[in-house]
Design an enzyme around this catalytic site. Sequence first.
Site, mmCIF file in Angstrom:
data_model
loop_
_atom_site.group_PDB
_atom_site.id
_atom_site.type_symbol
_atom_site.label_atom_id
_atom_site.label_comp_id
_atom_site.label_asym_id
_atom_site.label_seq_id
_atom_site.Cartn_x
_atom_site.Cartn_y
_atom_site.Cartn_z
ATOM 1 N N THR A 1 16.667 -7.850 30.664
ATOM 2 C CA THR A 1 17.214 -6.494 30.489
ATOM 3 C C THR A 1 18.457 -6.512 29.626
ATOM 4 O OG1 THR A 1 16.343 -5.897 32.670
ATOM 5 C CG2 THR A 1 18.035 -4.470 31.722
ATOM 6 N N SER B 1 14.655 -5.731 36.871
ATOM 7 C CA SER B 1 13.815 -4.605 36.456
ATOM 8 C C SER B 1 12.491 -4.691 37.198
ATOM 9 C CB SER B 1 13.586 -4.632 34.943
ATOM 10 O OG SER B 1 14.792 -4.517 34.241
#
Length: 1396
Positions: A166, A214
């Site tokens: 991410t 995530s």
Amino acid sequence: MASLELYSKGASVWIPDPDAVWVSALLLQDYSPGKKHLPLQLTNGKYPVGSPSDLPPLGNPDILEGENDLTALSFLHEPAVLHNLRVRFLDYNSIYTYCGIVLVAINPYDQLPIYGEEVIDAYSGQDMADMEPHIFSVAEEAYRTMTREEKNQSIIISGESGSGKTVSAKFTMRYFAVVGGAAQQTSVEERVLASNPIMESIGNAKTTRNDNSSRFGKYIEIGFGRKGDIIGANMRTYLLEKSRVVFQASAERNYHIFYQLCASRELPEMRSFKLDAPEHFRYTNQGGDMQISGTDDLSDLERTRNAFTVLGVQPDQQMELFRILAAVLHLGNVNIQISGRSSDKGYIDAGDRSLAIFSKLLGVDGPQMAHWLCHRRLAVGGEMLIKPMSGQQAVGARDALAKHIYGQLFTWTVQRLNSALRSQRGKARSFIGVLDIYGFETFDRNSFEQFCINYANEKLQQQFNRHVFHLEQEEYIREELVWSRIEFSDNQQCINLIEAQLGLFDLLDEECRMPKGSDESWVRKLYDQHLTGKPHPHFRKPRMSNSAFIVLHFADTVQYECDGFLDKNRDTVFEELINILKASQVDMLYFTFLKFLVAELFQQQGNVSSVANGSVRSGKRATREHKLTVGFQFRQSLQMLMDTLNSTTPHYVRCIKPNDLKEPFLFDPGRTVQQLRACGVLETIRISAAGFPSRWTYEEFFSRYRLLLRGPQSLDQAQASCRQALPELIPDPDQFCFGKTKVFFRAGQVAFLERLRAEKLRVAAMIIQSRVRGWLARTRYTRICWATVTIQRYWRGALARRLALTLRYSKAALVIQKTYRMVVVRQLFLMIRQATITIQAFTRGTLERRRYRLLVAERAAVLLQARVRGWLARRAYRRVRAAVVFMQCCVRRRAARRELLKLKTEARSVEKYRELNKGMEVKLMQLQLRADQGVAPKCLCQKMIDKVVLVCVQAREGAALRETLQAEREATSAELQALKAVIQKLESQKHEKPHLSSICVFSRFLFFLVCVCAECVNQAVSQASAALGAALDEERRKYQGLLRDFTRLEQRYDNLREMSLLTEVDTHNHTTTQTLTHTHTHTHLQTKADCSGDQTHARSLCSAAVTALKAALKTIDSDELAPLTTDVSDLIRALSDLCIQAYQQLLSITEKHLQNIIVPALLESEIIPGLSGSAVKLVTSRKRAGSDPRAVGGDAPTMASVLRKLGALHTALSRQDLPPTQMEQAFHQLTYLISSSALNSLLLRKDMCCWSRGMQIRYNVSLLEEWLRSRGLQAGGAVATLEPLIQAVQLLQAGKKTEGDAQALVQTCTALSGQQIVKILTLYTPHSDLDERVTVNFIRTVQGLLKGRSDGHPQHLLMDVRRVFPVTFPYSPPSVLHAEQLVIPDSLKISFLRRV
């Protein structure tokens, strides 16, 4: 074979180890075929060898240690890759490494200063092969390929949870937002970056492996226009982990947004949600870990709300969004109880508080919701029956509703982001996609989510393998090689097992269609289909379990538990609950569930009304329910993703998690090797090693191995020499191949050539040693002969000296006898003389004591006189001191009053000036906001101009204050002169009356006090003036920055006005003639008014001239210069602002011309001939496919190009009679740009950090210094800005071995920060065999010395190239001009004026 010859004594090999995976060892003997053991320098000392294929992997040469590209290694295997990554990560603190087309990124678990805007500027426009590995380098490569080839690009970021995917995706999008935006960040780039905190809050959660994991995959397409600017974006999401909403494992959390809402429960707008601490909600307390160290949920929610605002989501819509999320939390606390005879009927108490709050928040009927949570409707024989559900089924229905609501909320949020990011300026010409997707996962218990994730990774790995193979093919075809097909592991069989007909997904969907389908029956079908009959090679059954199955993935073998597969695949929610929600009175909820748009990744076949990521179960089972399963949707979305990736040029980033403890810079070899195998890096190595991994241009090969070649030693005939000599060096023709421009080698052949080269050098060294030793022996014999003769000479001389000494002793005896006799007679004489002297002394003493008594009496009389005179003097002194004290009081009182008056004046002027300046900044921000929205009222600009004029008035007040201080200083000087006159008068009176000694003392003391007071007053005035000057300089710098922003906003306003006028062309043409007529008449009247003395009309004419000059500056071409020679005394402030604008625009144009030639001219150009050709490093890294070739030869920029640009600017400024101070300031700014750009590039390029290149750079910098001194520009600080670059070059040339060298480096490099010094030492690479690499111990010694240095340098790695120094324009009175001497520019369009 040549590879077996490399197993010689002293060779380095890699041995498997259970803890470190691989350990290095040295061979103690040469290996010969037939040996059963290899003697090694290890604990056990032996390594079993059954056949040559069992030999351990060889180690790479030391010169390749820490290489930034793994494919540049001579031996490509797992231990070499692991060792190179460990060295770069631990010893050099480098987290990025190339592996061919793959960028390997290791998560440091620490904040590193390598992502600032100065780093983005350093990588922008640079070749990927020249710079140090970085995520910005991959982004720049994708951006340059897109703009050059106009082809879509993709950046695929994958890795385990917690590996930094991410963060890498965020930095990639930030890079595109900076390089793809305008000079100022537009609203499109702001919206693209604002999507990150929103998606992190609703899609990320804390897991055991990552605090910000995530839990979904996303693919963001960033659209670019014709000029390479961002015009829009689109986001697609994949497989949200909805099960986390209702269940979290130990030490894990739910999605961040729930904890952010609980943390903000005390806010006034949040109190209506009835929220509590997360410990009191079932959906947030299951993991037991409510907080994440280092994060603040309340501030994170504020950041999320700001991002929603940037994306156009109104506050009331945000509150509705938060209302639904709060309702989900309360739904989880609804208590489902059990009643009935069999104790399996579920019901909800009518007074359940959580259900009441849930119903109130969503505006639904509470009793209806409680009823249908515990009941279901069935169709039996055409009749509808209502059947109560058990407690477990009711809990499942409640959790299914919560997951459904959150899933639809997530889908609506993504659609809302896409609508905000959609292009408003037409269709994008091309796009760059950033794929942030989950990596391969294997846990102790793997379920449906891990199955889908690993299936996606199988597809991505297949695409990756085929792309790498395709690139290898292109390289061989481009070089016209005769090559055989490279075999690589294709995982198509594993993919067919999952997605083909009667595969795992197909059987799962079929089981979901069965009325009584279950997980157990599904897994039995798997056993029957893939184990009985023809067993599938990638499918197995666990020995101790009948409810699980094993899949042999490309990365690892994973066992999946079948419990919950069917429910997660169906993801159903009862229609009655949906109907209750549809009847809600909340507009936002109504919009969510009735008017949402199905995301692109879950498009269904046909016109089917469904709920995204799930299905609605009603009384009649739909015949199309198999189309709505999660597995079916995921397969279709994944196929769309693969089609998109195959239509673009992919760039790969593989993120590695170095340890499971989340400790900074801790390297676990076992975990790293596991991820390298899973993410395909080792497969890339294997494909490269199967072909020709080492490839050299003929010129590079000739420069490195010219001593092994025969024939003509000319670089022009390098290819012929290589073709002639290589078959003799490597007998096996299959180990190398000749291309058009390169020579290709199999794995290990470069190391074999290095061994031949080392052997050749060793033989040559032995010959040189024999010659030198013979010369030394002959020299020693000659010296021995010379020494023998010398010893004989010295011995004979010693005998002669001994004879002479005997003769001297005889003579000395006679002298001693004579002297003894003389001494006896002399002693008698001295005794008689001493007696005579004693008598004389006693007589003289008696006379002197008598004289002393007379002197004592006389001294007593003098002392009495002195005491009396002292008493008189002290009485006079006390009177004088009283007068002095009174005078001091008067003087200090007067000074205090003046200081008070001065402080009051400063407080009134500077504080008001700053307050107005702050107000002006607010107005500028408002003006920029209105300009972005397309509304730029002209009245607002006029108000801004008024504010600028007001600030100018305050600046004049500051100047008046300075004049007041000067007047006070002059008054003080006058008083000092008066006091000096009084003192001189007293001195004259002293000469007239010498007896007044007390008055003389008083006058001298008074003079000393006056001098001290005057010095104190002058010092106070000087300090006040300096402080005021510093404050005015700071305010001047802020004012110039505001003026620059104001000019930019004014430009944007004019552009918007011109765009709006494009639709009114006809009206404009109709009124053009009339406007010109009015202008002619108005100007004629102004001219008459000027002749008649009308000052108002004359000033308006001057204002029109200034406006025209501003318009000329806005439309000026970048290659032209616009000299400003107009002077209007009445508009001095407007012209001053115009000067600043012209100065900044002139520097901006020059910097634009210099930007692209600074690095090639200062770092890459080779002005000193033969300096770099004599030292060639072992470099085998290949150029990237999309890299642009650098200009060579005469087209490459040199220092002459830079000096030519600077000379043209200096000539232009000299012709305009620019004051020397302004010229020095301009070149001070430009030399800072040159120095910072060159130093930033040097800090990011490993090929530039060597001794020979440092010598070349130092020579180039000396040319620039000489040019500045020849123009007399060194006084303005232009030469001083080059000091960091000069010290960096000195660091490359200095010794780097001993502790004394380290102390000398720290003392010398005072203009460099500690991080810059360590970075240069880390990047230092020897380019010849005579040089050595900087050891890790030396670098640590330097770091220890740098800790004790307090130089005040900010700890930044790169310099800020965007730094702007404030400029000052001293006022110079204009020369007297007559009307006949004026030259009116044609751009003013007043040629119709006639002279009077």
